[in-house]
Design an enzyme around this catalytic site. Structure first.
Site, PDB file in Angstrom:
ATOM      1  N   ASP A   1       4.329   0.442  11.855  1.00 55.17           N
ATOM      2  CA  ASP A   1       3.134  -0.193  11.299  1.00 55.17           C
ATOM      3  C   ASP A   1       2.958  -1.648  11.755  1.00 55.17           C
ATOM      4  O   ASP A   1       1.967  -2.292  11.402  1.00 55.17           O
ATOM      5  CB  ASP A   1       3.160  -0.125   9.760  1.00 55.17           C
ATOM      6  CG  ASP A   1       3.025   1.298   9.248  1.00 55.17           C
ATOM      7  OD1 ASP A   1       2.606   2.169  10.022  1.00 55.17           O
ATOM      8  OD2 ASP A   1       3.351   1.541   8.067  1.00 55.17           O
TER       9      ASP A   1
ATOM     10  N   LYS B   1       0.828  -1.218   0.000  1.00 55.30           N
ATOM     11  CA  LYS B   1       0.000   0.000   0.000  1.00 55.30           C
ATOM     12  C   LYS B   1       0.859   1.262   0.000  1.00 55.30           C
ATOM     13  O   LYS B   1       0.631   2.186  -0.778  1.00 55.30           O
ATOM     14  CB  LYS B   1      -0.908   0.007   1.245  1.00 55.30           C
ATOM     15  CG  LYS B   1      -1.574   1.340   1.514  1.00 55.30           C
ATOM     16  CD  LYS B   1      -2.458   1.313   2.744  1.00 55.30           C
ATOM     17  CE  LYS B   1      -1.769   1.554   4.051  1.00 55.30           C
ATOM     18  NZ  LYS B   1      -1.475   2.965   4.374  1.00 55.30           N
TER      19      LYS B   1
HETATM   20  N1  EPU Z   1       6.502  14.462  10.487  1.00 55.58           N
HETATM   21  C1  EPU Z   1       6.725  15.791  10.768  1.00 55.58           C
HETATM   22  N2  EPU Z   1       6.608  16.693   9.758  1.00 55.58           N
HETATM   23  C2  EPU Z   1       6.287  16.323   8.494  1.00 55.58           C
HETATM   24  C3  EPU Z   1       6.056  14.971   8.191  1.00 55.58           C
HETATM   25  C4  EPU Z   1       6.175  14.047   9.225  1.00 55.58           C
HETATM   26  O1  EPU Z   1       7.031  16.146  11.909  1.00 55.58           O
HETATM   27  O2  EPU Z   1       6.204  17.208   7.622  1.00 55.58           O
HETATM   28  C5  EPU Z   1       6.631  13.468  11.560  1.00 55.58           C
HETATM   29  C6  EPU Z   1       5.337  12.691  11.802  1.00 55.58           C
HETATM   30  O3  EPU Z   1       4.453  13.391  12.631  1.00 55.58           O
HETATM   31  C7  EPU Z   1       5.856  11.427  12.421  1.00 55.58           C
HETATM   32  C8  EPU Z   1       7.181  11.193  11.683  1.00 55.58           C
HETATM   33  O4  EPU Z   1       7.541  12.476  11.146  1.00 55.58           O
HETATM   34  O5  EPU Z   1       6.134  11.644  13.778  1.00 55.58           O
HETATM   35  C9  EPU Z   1       7.153  10.187  10.572  1.00 55.58           C
HETATM   36  O6  EPU Z   1       6.061  10.446   9.710  1.00 55.58           O
HETATM   37  P1  EPU Z   1       6.132  10.170   8.150  1.00 55.58           P
HETATM   38  O7  EPU Z   1       6.058  11.461   7.440  1.00 55.58           O
HETATM   39  O8  EPU Z   1       7.295   9.275   7.852  1.00 55.58           O
HETATM   40  O9  EPU Z   1       4.777   9.389   7.930  1.00 55.58           O
HETATM   41  P2  EPU Z   1       3.941   9.401   6.587  1.00 55.58           P
HETATM   42  O10 EPU Z   1       4.873   9.514   5.460  1.00 55.58           O
HETATM   43  O11 EPU Z   1       2.843  10.375   6.693  1.00 55.58           O
HETATM   44  C10 EPU Z   1       4.010   6.844   6.060  1.00 55.58           C
HETATM   45  C11 EPU Z   1       3.013   5.729   5.956  1.00 55.58           C
HETATM   46  C12 EPU Z   1       2.512   5.362   7.339  1.00 55.58           C
HETATM   47  C13 EPU Z   1       3.720   4.940   8.194  1.00 55.58           C
HETATM   48  C14 EPU Z   1       4.745   6.082   8.237  1.00 55.58           C
HETATM   49  C15 EPU Z   1       6.012   5.740   8.995  1.00 55.58           C
HETATM   50  C16 EPU Z   1       1.991   6.052   3.786  1.00 55.58           C
HETATM   51  C17 EPU Z   1       0.768   6.358   3.004  1.00 55.58           C
HETATM   52  N3  EPU Z   1       1.891   6.127   5.104  1.00 55.58           N
HETATM   53  O12 EPU Z   1       3.302   7.954   6.621  1.00 55.58           O
HETATM   54  O13 EPU Z   1       1.669   4.231   7.161  1.00 55.58           O
HETATM   55  O14 EPU Z   1       3.303   4.633   9.498  1.00 55.58           O
HETATM   56  O15 EPU Z   1       5.109   6.454   6.878  1.00 55.58           O
HETATM   57  O16 EPU Z   1       6.618   4.616   8.459  1.00 55.58           O
HETATM   58  O17 EPU Z   1       3.020   5.717   3.240  1.00 55.58           O
HETATM   59  C18 EPU Z   1      -0.012   2.693   7.756  1.00 55.58           C
HETATM   60  O18 EPU Z   1       0.244   2.101   6.705  1.00 55.58           O
HETATM   61  O19 EPU Z   1      -0.749   2.204   8.647  1.00 55.58           O
HETATM   62  C19 EPU Z   1       0.584   4.007   7.985  1.00 55.58           C
HETATM   63  C20 EPU Z   1       0.122   4.874   8.895  1.00 55.58           C
END
Ligand code: EPU
Length: 420
Positions: free
Chosen positions: A306, A22
Protein backbone atom coordinates in the site's frame (compact mmCIF):
# COMPACT_ATOMS: atom_id res chain seq x y z
CA UNK A 1 -16.50 13.21 -10.01
CA UNK A 2 -14.41 15.63 -7.98
CA UNK A 3 -10.82 16.39 -8.86
CA UNK A 4 -7.88 18.02 -7.11
CA UNK A 5 -5.96 20.91 -8.59
CA UNK A 6 -2.41 21.15 -7.28
CA UNK A 7 0.09 23.91 -7.93
CA UNK A 8 3.34 22.12 -7.23
CA UNK A 9 6.76 23.14 -6.02
CA UNK A 10 5.85 24.30 -2.50
CA UNK A 11 7.83 22.65 0.35
CA UNK A 12 5.37 21.33 2.94
CA UNK A 13 5.91 22.42 6.54
CA UNK A 14 4.04 21.93 9.77
CA UNK A 15 2.06 19.34 11.68
CA UNK A 16 -0.39 16.70 10.60
CA UNK A 17 -2.57 14.38 12.66
CA UNK A 18 -3.02 10.77 11.55
CA UNK A 19 -6.52 9.27 11.38
CA UNK A 20 -7.67 5.77 12.31
CA UNK A 21 -6.61 2.95 9.99
CA UNK A 22 -9.03 2.15 7.17
CA UNK A 23 -7.90 -1.44 6.94
CA UNK A 24 -8.32 -1.98 10.67
CA UNK A 25 -11.71 -0.33 11.03
CA UNK A 26 -13.48 -2.24 8.23
CA UNK A 27 -13.09 -5.76 9.74
CA UNK A 28 -13.67 -4.34 13.23
CA UNK A 29 -16.98 -2.84 12.10
CA UNK A 30 -17.88 -6.22 10.56
CA UNK A 31 -17.01 -7.98 13.83
CA UNK A 32 -19.68 -5.97 15.67
CA UNK A 33 -22.13 -8.37 13.97
CA UNK A 34 -20.90 -11.09 16.34
CA UNK A 35 -22.91 -9.81 19.30
CA UNK A 36 -26.36 -8.39 19.94
CA UNK A 37 -24.87 -5.94 22.47
CA UNK A 38 -23.70 -2.43 21.57
CA UNK A 39 -20.09 -1.93 20.46
CA UNK A 40 -18.38 1.45 20.57
CA UNK A 41 -15.56 2.08 18.11
CA UNK A 42 -13.47 5.23 18.49
CA UNK A 43 -10.95 6.94 16.21
CA UNK A 44 -12.97 5.96 13.15
CA UNK A 45 -11.72 7.77 10.02
CA UNK A 46 -14.19 9.77 7.95
CA UNK A 47 -13.89 7.83 4.68
CA UNK A 48 -16.33 6.74 2.01
CA UNK A 49 -15.33 3.08 2.60
CA UNK A 50 -16.29 3.45 6.28
CA UNK A 51 -19.62 5.06 5.37
CA UNK A 52 -20.19 2.19 2.98
CA UNK A 53 -19.50 -0.38 5.67
CA UNK A 54 -21.91 1.49 7.96
CA UNK A 55 -24.59 1.20 5.27
CA UNK A 56 -23.88 -2.50 4.79
CA UNK A 57 -24.28 -3.11 8.55
CA UNK A 58 -27.57 -1.18 8.43
CA UNK A 59 -28.76 -3.20 5.45
CA UNK A 60 -28.19 -6.32 7.58
CA UNK A 61 -30.38 -4.85 10.31
CA UNK A 62 -27.81 -3.31 12.67
CA UNK A 63 -28.33 0.12 14.24
CA UNK A 64 -25.41 2.40 13.51
CA UNK A 65 -24.96 5.79 15.18
CA UNK A 66 -22.12 8.17 14.45
CA UNK A 67 -20.95 10.97 16.72
CA UNK A 68 -17.76 12.64 15.54
CA UNK A 69 -15.22 9.86 15.11
CA UNK A 70 -17.15 7.39 17.30
CA UNK A 71 -19.34 4.67 15.83
CA UNK A 72 -21.79 2.75 17.93
CA UNK A 73 -23.15 -0.41 16.37
CA UNK A 74 -25.80 -2.65 17.81
CA UNK A 75 -26.63 -5.75 15.80
CA UNK A 76 -29.60 -6.81 17.90
CA UNK A 77 -31.43 -8.73 15.21
CA UNK A 78 -29.73 -9.24 11.88
CA UNK A 79 -30.22 -11.16 8.68
CA UNK A 80 -27.61 -13.12 6.78
CA UNK A 81 -27.79 -11.23 3.50
CA UNK A 82 -27.38 -7.52 2.92
CA UNK A 83 -27.87 -5.26 -0.08
CA UNK A 84 -26.25 -7.03 -3.04
CA UNK A 85 -25.18 -3.84 -4.82
CA UNK A 86 -23.71 -2.24 -1.69
CA UNK A 87 -21.64 -5.31 -0.87
CA UNK A 88 -20.50 -5.80 -4.44
CA UNK A 89 -19.16 -2.26 -4.68
CA UNK A 90 -16.60 -2.53 -1.89
CA UNK A 91 -14.16 -5.39 -1.85
CA UNK A 92 -13.46 -4.93 1.85
CA UNK A 93 -17.08 -5.96 2.55
CA UNK A 94 -16.01 -9.61 2.19
CA UNK A 95 -15.04 -9.38 5.88
CA UNK A 96 -18.72 -9.61 6.92
CA UNK A 97 -18.74 -13.26 5.81
CA UNK A 98 -16.96 -14.74 8.85
CA UNK A 99 -18.93 -12.79 11.49
CA UNK A 100 -22.29 -13.52 9.80
CA UNK A 101 -21.54 -17.21 9.55
CA UNK A 102 -20.46 -17.38 13.20
CA UNK A 103 -23.50 -15.50 14.46
CA UNK A 104 -26.26 -16.89 12.21
CA UNK A 105 -24.63 -20.10 10.94
CA UNK A 106 -25.41 -18.94 7.42
CA UNK A 107 -24.49 -16.01 5.25
CA UNK A 108 -24.78 -14.76 1.72
CA UNK A 109 -22.62 -12.09 0.16
CA UNK A 110 -22.14 -10.95 -3.40
CA UNK A 111 -19.03 -12.42 -4.92
CA UNK A 112 -16.34 -9.74 -5.04
CA UNK A 113 -14.90 -9.19 -8.48
CA UNK A 114 -11.33 -8.47 -9.47
CA UNK A 115 -10.15 -4.89 -9.45
CA UNK A 116 -7.52 -2.74 -10.99
CA UNK A 117 -4.75 -4.10 -8.74
CA UNK A 118 -5.35 -7.76 -9.61
CA UNK A 119 -7.80 -10.65 -9.73
CA UNK A 120 -8.25 -10.74 -5.94
CA UNK A 121 -9.56 -14.25 -5.38
CA UNK A 122 -11.23 -15.38 -2.13
CA UNK A 123 -10.26 -19.05 -2.31
CA UNK A 124 -8.33 -18.87 0.98
CA UNK A 125 -11.32 -17.32 2.79
CA UNK A 126 -13.47 -20.19 1.53
CA UNK A 127 -10.83 -22.83 2.32
CA UNK A 128 -10.72 -21.62 5.93
CA UNK A 129 -14.49 -21.54 6.36
CA UNK A 130 -14.80 -25.02 4.80
CA UNK A 131 -12.20 -26.32 7.24
CA UNK A 132 -14.39 -25.03 10.10
CA UNK A 133 -17.26 -27.10 8.70
CA UNK A 134 -19.05 -24.69 6.36
CA UNK A 135 -20.75 -25.78 3.15
CA UNK A 136 -20.22 -23.22 0.43
CA UNK A 137 -22.03 -22.66 -2.84
CA UNK A 138 -20.90 -20.01 -5.30
CA UNK A 139 -23.53 -19.22 -7.90
CA UNK A 140 -25.55 -16.41 -9.46
CA UNK A 141 -22.92 -13.93 -8.29
CA UNK A 142 -23.36 -14.94 -4.64
CA UNK A 143 -21.24 -16.79 -2.13
CA UNK A 144 -23.65 -18.78 0.07
CA UNK A 145 -22.22 -20.28 3.23
CA UNK A 146 -23.90 -22.54 5.78
CA UNK A 147 -22.68 -24.38 8.84
CA UNK A 148 -25.05 -25.85 11.40
CA UNK A 149 -21.93 -26.27 13.56
CA UNK A 150 -18.52 -24.65 13.37
CA UNK A 151 -15.79 -26.90 14.72
CA UNK A 152 -12.26 -25.78 15.56
CA UNK A 153 -9.44 -27.28 13.51
CA UNK A 154 -5.99 -26.56 12.05
CA UNK A 155 -6.04 -24.27 9.03
CA UNK A 156 -3.10 -23.30 6.83
CA UNK A 157 -3.92 -19.91 5.27
CA UNK A 158 -0.78 -19.23 3.21
CA UNK A 159 -1.36 -18.57 -0.49
CA UNK A 160 0.58 -17.81 -3.64
CA UNK A 161 1.56 -14.37 -2.37
CA UNK A 162 1.82 -15.30 1.31
CA UNK A 163 -0.83 -14.81 3.99
CA UNK A 164 -4.15 -13.07 3.40
CA UNK A 165 -5.12 -10.09 5.56
CA UNK A 166 -8.91 -10.13 5.19
CA UNK A 167 -8.90 -13.92 4.91
CA UNK A 168 -7.24 -14.12 8.33
CA UNK A 169 -9.77 -11.58 9.64
CA UNK A 170 -12.67 -13.65 8.33
CA UNK A 171 -11.49 -17.02 9.63
CA UNK A 172 -10.52 -15.55 13.00
CA UNK A 173 -13.93 -13.87 13.31
CA UNK A 174 -15.70 -17.16 12.54
CA UNK A 175 -13.47 -19.31 14.75
CA UNK A 176 -14.10 -17.23 17.89
CA UNK A 177 -17.57 -18.80 18.13
CA UNK A 178 -16.56 -22.30 16.93
CA UNK A 179 -16.53 -25.36 19.18
CA UNK A 180 -13.03 -26.18 20.42
CA UNK A 181 -9.66 -24.83 19.35
CA UNK A 182 -8.73 -23.44 15.92
CA UNK A 183 -5.10 -22.99 14.95
CA UNK A 184 -4.47 -20.75 11.97
CA UNK A 185 -1.01 -21.23 10.46
CA UNK A 186 0.51 -18.69 8.08
CA UNK A 187 -1.85 -16.08 9.47
CA UNK A 188 -1.35 -12.48 8.36
CA UNK A 189 0.76 -10.52 10.89
CA UNK A 190 -0.40 -7.04 9.82
CA UNK A 191 -1.10 -4.63 12.72
CA UNK A 192 -4.68 -4.34 11.40
CA UNK A 193 -5.19 -8.06 12.09
CA UNK A 194 -3.80 -7.62 15.60
CA UNK A 195 -6.15 -4.68 16.14
CA UNK A 196 -9.10 -6.87 15.17
CA UNK A 197 -7.88 -9.63 17.50
CA UNK A 198 -7.67 -7.09 20.33
CA UNK A 199 -11.23 -5.97 19.65
CA UNK A 200 -12.50 -9.56 19.51
CA UNK A 201 -10.70 -10.35 22.78
CA UNK A 202 -12.33 -7.28 24.34
CA UNK A 203 -15.66 -8.82 23.25
CA UNK A 204 -14.81 -12.00 25.17
CA UNK A 205 -13.00 -14.01 22.49
CA UNK A 206 -9.91 -16.07 23.29
CA UNK A 207 -7.29 -15.40 20.65
CA UNK A 208 -3.61 -15.89 21.28
CA UNK A 209 -0.63 -15.16 19.03
CA UNK A 210 -1.98 -12.11 17.16
CA UNK A 211 0.86 -10.46 15.26
CA UNK A 212 2.57 -13.82 14.70
CA UNK A 213 1.94 -16.40 11.92
CA UNK A 214 0.24 -18.80 14.36
CA UNK A 215 -3.10 -17.86 15.87
CA UNK A 216 -4.67 -20.07 18.52
CA UNK A 217 -8.36 -19.42 18.99
CA UNK A 218 -10.35 -21.14 21.70
CA UNK A 219 -14.01 -20.89 20.82
CA UNK A 220 -16.49 -19.36 23.26
CA UNK A 221 -20.29 -19.63 23.36
CA UNK A 222 -21.03 -15.96 22.86
CA UNK A 223 -19.45 -12.54 22.69
CA UNK A 224 -20.51 -9.33 24.38
CA UNK A 225 -20.32 -5.63 23.53
CA UNK A 226 -16.99 -3.81 23.81
CA UNK A 227 -15.27 -0.48 23.31
CA UNK A 228 -12.24 -0.10 21.12
CA UNK A 229 -9.97 2.60 19.70
CA UNK A 230 -8.73 1.94 16.19
CA UNK A 231 -4.96 2.07 15.56
CA UNK A 232 -3.48 4.94 13.53
CA UNK A 233 -3.26 4.49 9.79
CA UNK A 234 0.36 3.53 9.04
CA UNK A 235 -0.22 3.97 5.29
CA UNK A 236 -1.53 7.51 5.70
CA UNK A 237 1.47 8.33 7.93
CA UNK A 238 3.86 6.89 5.33
CA UNK A 239 2.19 8.95 2.60
CA UNK A 240 2.73 12.19 4.54
CA UNK A 241 6.33 11.21 5.31
CA UNK A 242 6.96 10.79 1.58
CA UNK A 243 5.23 14.14 0.92
CA UNK A 244 7.78 15.85 3.19
CA UNK A 245 10.65 14.19 1.36
CA UNK A 246 9.28 14.90 -2.11
CA UNK A 247 8.61 18.58 -1.52
CA UNK A 248 11.86 19.18 0.37
CA UNK A 249 9.88 20.30 3.41
CA UNK A 250 9.64 19.23 7.03
CA UNK A 251 6.54 17.62 8.50
CA UNK A 252 5.81 16.45 12.02
CA UNK A 253 3.41 13.53 11.87
CA UNK A 254 1.41 13.15 15.08
CA UNK A 255 -0.62 10.29 16.50
CA UNK A 256 1.21 7.61 14.53
CA UNK A 257 2.61 4.20 15.42
CA UNK A 258 6.22 4.38 14.21
CA UNK A 259 6.67 0.79 15.44
CA UNK A 260 4.23 -0.28 12.69
CA UNK A 261 6.32 1.52 10.08
CA UNK A 262 9.79 0.05 10.46
CA UNK A 263 10.19 -1.13 6.85
CA UNK A 264 9.04 2.23 5.44
CA UNK A 265 11.21 4.26 7.83
CA UNK A 266 14.22 2.08 7.00
CA UNK A 267 13.75 2.55 3.23
CA UNK A 268 13.22 6.29 3.57
CA UNK A 269 16.44 6.59 5.57
CA UNK A 270 18.27 4.50 2.98
CA UNK A 271 16.96 6.95 0.38
CA UNK A 272 18.52 9.85 2.30
CA UNK A 273 15.38 11.08 4.06
CA UNK A 274 15.79 12.13 7.70
CA UNK A 275 13.18 10.43 9.86
CA UNK A 276 13.23 11.08 13.58
CA UNK A 277 10.99 9.14 15.96
CA UNK A 278 9.59 11.05 18.91
CA UNK A 279 7.19 8.75 20.74
CA UNK A 280 4.03 8.64 18.65
CA UNK A 281 5.33 11.35 16.33
CA UNK A 282 7.68 11.33 13.39
CA UNK A 283 9.64 14.31 12.13
CA UNK A 284 10.46 13.90 8.46
CA UNK A 285 12.61 16.03 6.15
CA UNK A 286 14.87 15.48 3.21
CA UNK A 287 18.40 15.02 4.61
CA UNK A 288 20.36 16.05 1.55
CA UNK A 289 20.70 14.40 -1.84
CA UNK A 290 18.18 11.61 -2.41
CA UNK A 291 19.60 8.15 -3.12
CA UNK A 292 17.96 5.51 -5.34
CA UNK A 293 16.74 2.43 -3.46
CA UNK A 294 15.37 -0.93 -4.49
CA UNK A 295 12.09 -1.86 -2.86
CA UNK A 296 10.22 -5.18 -2.80
CA UNK A 297 6.73 -5.33 -1.33
CA UNK A 298 6.12 -8.14 1.13
CA UNK A 299 3.64 -9.17 3.80
CA UNK A 300 4.13 -7.38 7.15
CA UNK A 301 6.76 -6.67 8.53
CA UNK A 302 8.10 -6.19 5.02
CA UNK A 303 7.56 -3.11 2.88
CA UNK A 304 3.78 -2.65 2.40
CA UNK A 305 2.23 -2.91 -1.04
CA UNK A 306 0.00 0.00 0.00
CA UNK A 307 3.06 2.31 -0.01
CA UNK A 308 4.61 0.99 -3.24
CA UNK A 309 3.08 3.65 -5.51
CA UNK A 310 4.02 6.53 -3.20
CA UNK A 311 7.61 5.25 -2.90
CA UNK A 312 7.78 5.05 -6.68
CA UNK A 313 6.75 8.70 -6.89
CA UNK A 314 9.66 9.57 -4.57
CA UNK A 315 12.06 7.53 -6.67
CA UNK A 316 10.97 9.51 -9.75
CA UNK A 317 12.71 12.52 -8.16
CA UNK A 318 15.81 10.56 -7.16
CA UNK A 319 18.77 10.64 -9.54
CA UNK A 320 19.77 7.10 -10.55
CA UNK A 321 17.97 3.83 -11.14
CA UNK A 322 15.68 2.19 -8.60
CA UNK A 323 13.87 -1.09 -8.99
CA UNK A 324 10.48 -1.45 -7.33
CA UNK A 325 9.13 -4.99 -7.22
CA UNK A 326 5.49 -5.77 -6.41
CA UNK A 327 5.12 -9.20 -4.85
CA UNK A 328 1.61 -8.99 -3.34
CA UNK A 329 -0.67 -7.99 -6.24
CA UNK A 330 -0.03 -8.92 -9.84
CA UNK A 331 -0.96 -5.67 -11.54
CA UNK A 332 -0.59 -2.84 -9.09
CA UNK A 333 1.16 -0.47 -11.45
CA UNK A 334 -1.67 1.71 -12.76
CA UNK A 335 0.21 4.79 -11.52
CA UNK A 336 3.15 4.12 -13.86
CA UNK A 337 1.58 5.47 -17.04
CA UNK A 338 0.14 8.48 -15.21
CA UNK A 339 3.46 9.31 -13.55
CA UNK A 340 4.84 9.15 -17.09
CA UNK A 341 2.48 11.98 -18.08
CA UNK A 342 4.20 14.12 -15.46
CA UNK A 343 7.58 13.33 -17.03
CA UNK A 344 8.70 10.26 -15.07
CA UNK A 345 10.76 7.60 -16.86
CA UNK A 346 9.51 4.20 -15.67
CA UNK A 347 9.41 0.88 -17.47
CA UNK A 348 7.78 -2.34 -16.34
CA UNK A 349 9.64 -5.66 -16.47
CA UNK A 350 7.41 -8.43 -15.10
CA UNK A 351 6.67 -7.69 -11.44
CA UNK A 352 9.24 -4.87 -11.34
CA UNK A 353 9.18 -1.23 -12.26
CA UNK A 354 12.51 0.30 -13.26
CA UNK A 355 12.57 3.96 -12.40
CA UNK A 356 15.16 6.21 -14.03
CA UNK A 357 14.81 9.02 -11.59
CA UNK A 358 15.96 12.59 -11.31
CA UNK A 359 14.01 14.08 -14.22
CA UNK A 360 12.07 17.23 -13.44
CA UNK A 361 8.36 16.50 -13.15
CA UNK A 362 5.95 18.95 -14.69
CA UNK A 363 2.22 19.23 -14.05
CA UNK A 364 -0.42 17.60 -16.26
CA UNK A 365 -3.97 16.27 -15.97
CA UNK A 366 -3.83 12.71 -14.60
CA UNK A 367 -6.27 10.10 -13.41
CA UNK A 368 -5.93 7.00 -11.31
CA UNK A 369 -8.24 4.11 -10.76
CA UNK A 370 -6.81 2.83 -7.48
CA UNK A 371 -6.49 4.44 -4.08
CA UNK A 372 -2.72 4.29 -3.57
CA UNK A 373 -2.04 5.11 -7.22
CA UNK A 374 -4.10 8.28 -6.71
CA UNK A 375 -2.03 9.12 -3.62
CA UNK A 376 1.17 8.73 -5.64
CA UNK A 377 -0.17 11.15 -8.26
CA UNK A 378 -1.01 13.73 -5.60
CA UNK A 379 2.53 13.42 -4.22
CA UNK A 380 4.03 13.78 -7.69
CA UNK A 381 1.78 16.79 -8.32
CA UNK A 382 3.00 18.44 -5.11
CA UNK A 383 6.60 18.09 -6.30
CA UNK A 384 6.01 18.91 -9.98
CA UNK A 385 6.50 22.27 -11.66
CA UNK A 386 3.19 23.86 -12.62
CA UNK A 387 -0.36 22.59 -12.22
CA UNK A 388 -1.50 19.01 -11.89
CA UNK A 389 -5.14 18.08 -11.97
CA UNK A 390 -5.80 14.70 -10.38
CA UNK A 391 -9.13 13.58 -11.74
CA UNK A 392 -11.59 11.07 -10.30
CA UNK A 393 -10.43 11.43 -6.71
CA UNK A 394 -13.28 9.20 -5.58
CA UNK A 395 -10.62 6.59 -4.82
CA UNK A 396 -8.65 8.98 -2.63
CA UNK A 397 -11.72 9.76 -0.53
CA UNK A 398 -12.17 6.01 0.03
CA UNK A 399 -8.94 5.81 2.00
CA UNK A 400 -7.56 9.21 3.05
CA UNK A 401 -9.47 11.37 5.50
CA UNK A 402 -9.65 14.98 4.25
CA UNK A 403 -6.36 14.66 2.41
CA UNK A 404 -6.77 18.00 0.62
CA UNK A 405 -7.43 19.85 3.89
CA UNK A 406 -4.53 18.18 5.65
CA UNK A 407 -2.17 19.06 2.79
CA UNK A 408 -3.46 22.62 2.68
CA UNK A 409 -2.64 23.02 6.38
CA UNK A 410 0.90 22.01 5.51
CA UNK A 411 1.09 24.81 2.96
CA UNK A 412 0.19 22.94 -0.22
CA UNK A 413 -1.57 24.90 -2.93
CA UNK A 414 -4.33 22.41 -3.46
CA UNK A 415 -8.02 22.83 -4.15
CA UNK A 416 -10.91 20.50 -4.72
CA UNK A 417 -12.92 21.05 -7.85
CA UNK A 418 -16.40 19.76 -7.25
CA UNK A 419 -18.25 18.31 -10.17
CA UNK A 420 -21.47 20.18 -10.64
N1 EPU B 1 -5.18 -13.98 -2.13
C1 EPU B 1 -5.48 -15.22 -2.65
N2 EPU B 1 -6.60 -15.85 -2.19
C2 EPU B 1 -7.41 -15.30 -1.25
C3 EPU B 1 -7.11 -14.04 -0.72
C4 EPU B 1 -5.97 -13.39 -1.18
O1 EPU B 1 -4.75 -15.74 -3.49
O2 EPU B 1 -8.41 -15.95 -0.89
C5 EPU B 1 -3.97 -13.28 -2.60
C6 EPU B 1 -4.29 -11.93 -3.23
O3 EPU B 1 -4.67 -12.06 -4.58
C7 EPU B 1 -2.99 -11.20 -3.05
C8 EPU B 1 -2.49 -11.71 -1.69
O4 EPU B 1 -3.19 -12.95 -1.48
O5 EPU B 1 -2.08 -11.60 -4.04
C9 EPU B 1 -2.72 -10.81 -0.52
O6 EPU B 1 -4.07 -10.37 -0.50
P1 EPU B 1 -4.85 -10.10 0.85
O7 EPU B 1 -5.94 -11.10 0.97
O8 EPU B 1 -3.88 -9.99 1.98
O9 EPU B 1 -5.49 -8.69 0.54
P2 EPU B 1 -6.85 -8.16 1.15
O10 EPU B 1 -7.00 -8.72 2.50
O11 EPU B 1 -7.94 -8.36 0.18
C10 EPU B 1 -5.94 -6.06 2.40
C11 EPU B 1 -6.12 -4.57 2.30
C12 EPU B 1 -5.42 -4.06 1.06
C13 EPU B 1 -3.92 -4.43 1.16
C14 EPU B 1 -3.78 -5.95 1.31
C15 EPU B 1 -2.35 -6.41 1.50
C16 EPU B 1 -8.25 -4.16 3.36
C17 EPU B 1 -9.65 -3.70 3.23
N3 EPU B 1 -7.54 -4.24 2.25
O12 EPU B 1 -6.56 -6.61 1.24
O13 EPU B 1 -5.54 -2.64 1.10
O14 EPU B 1 -3.25 -4.00 0.01
O15 EPU B 1 -4.55 -6.39 2.46
O16 EPU B 1 -1.77 -5.79 2.59
O17 EPU B 1 -7.78 -4.43 4.44
C18 EPU B 1 -5.52 -0.46 0.22
O18 EPU B 1 -5.73 -0.06 1.36
O19 EPU B 1 -5.22 0.31 -0.72
C19 EPU B 1 -5.62 -1.89 -0.05
C20 EPU B 1 -5.75 -2.40 -1.29
Amino acid sequence: MDSLLIKGGVPLHGDVQISGAKNAVLPIMAATLLTNEPCVIRHVPDLTDVKFMGKILQSLGAEVTIEGDTFTVQARRIKGHGDYELIRKMRGSICILGPLLARLRKAEVSQPGGCVIGTRPIDLHLKGLRALGAKIVVDEGYVRVQAPRLIGTEIFLGGRAGPTVLGTANIMSAAVLAEGVTIIESAACEPEVTDLANFLNAMGAKIQGAGSPTLTITGVKELHGAEHEVIPDRIEAATFAIAAAMTNGEITIHGARPDHMNAVIDKLREAGVKVERRGTSLVVKRGGKLQPVDVTTLPYAGFPTDVQAQMMALMCLTPGISIITERIFESRFSHVAELGRLGADISIEGPSAIVKGGKRLSGAPVMASDLRASAALVLAGLAAKGSTQVNRIYHLDRGYEKIDQKLKQLGARISRIQET
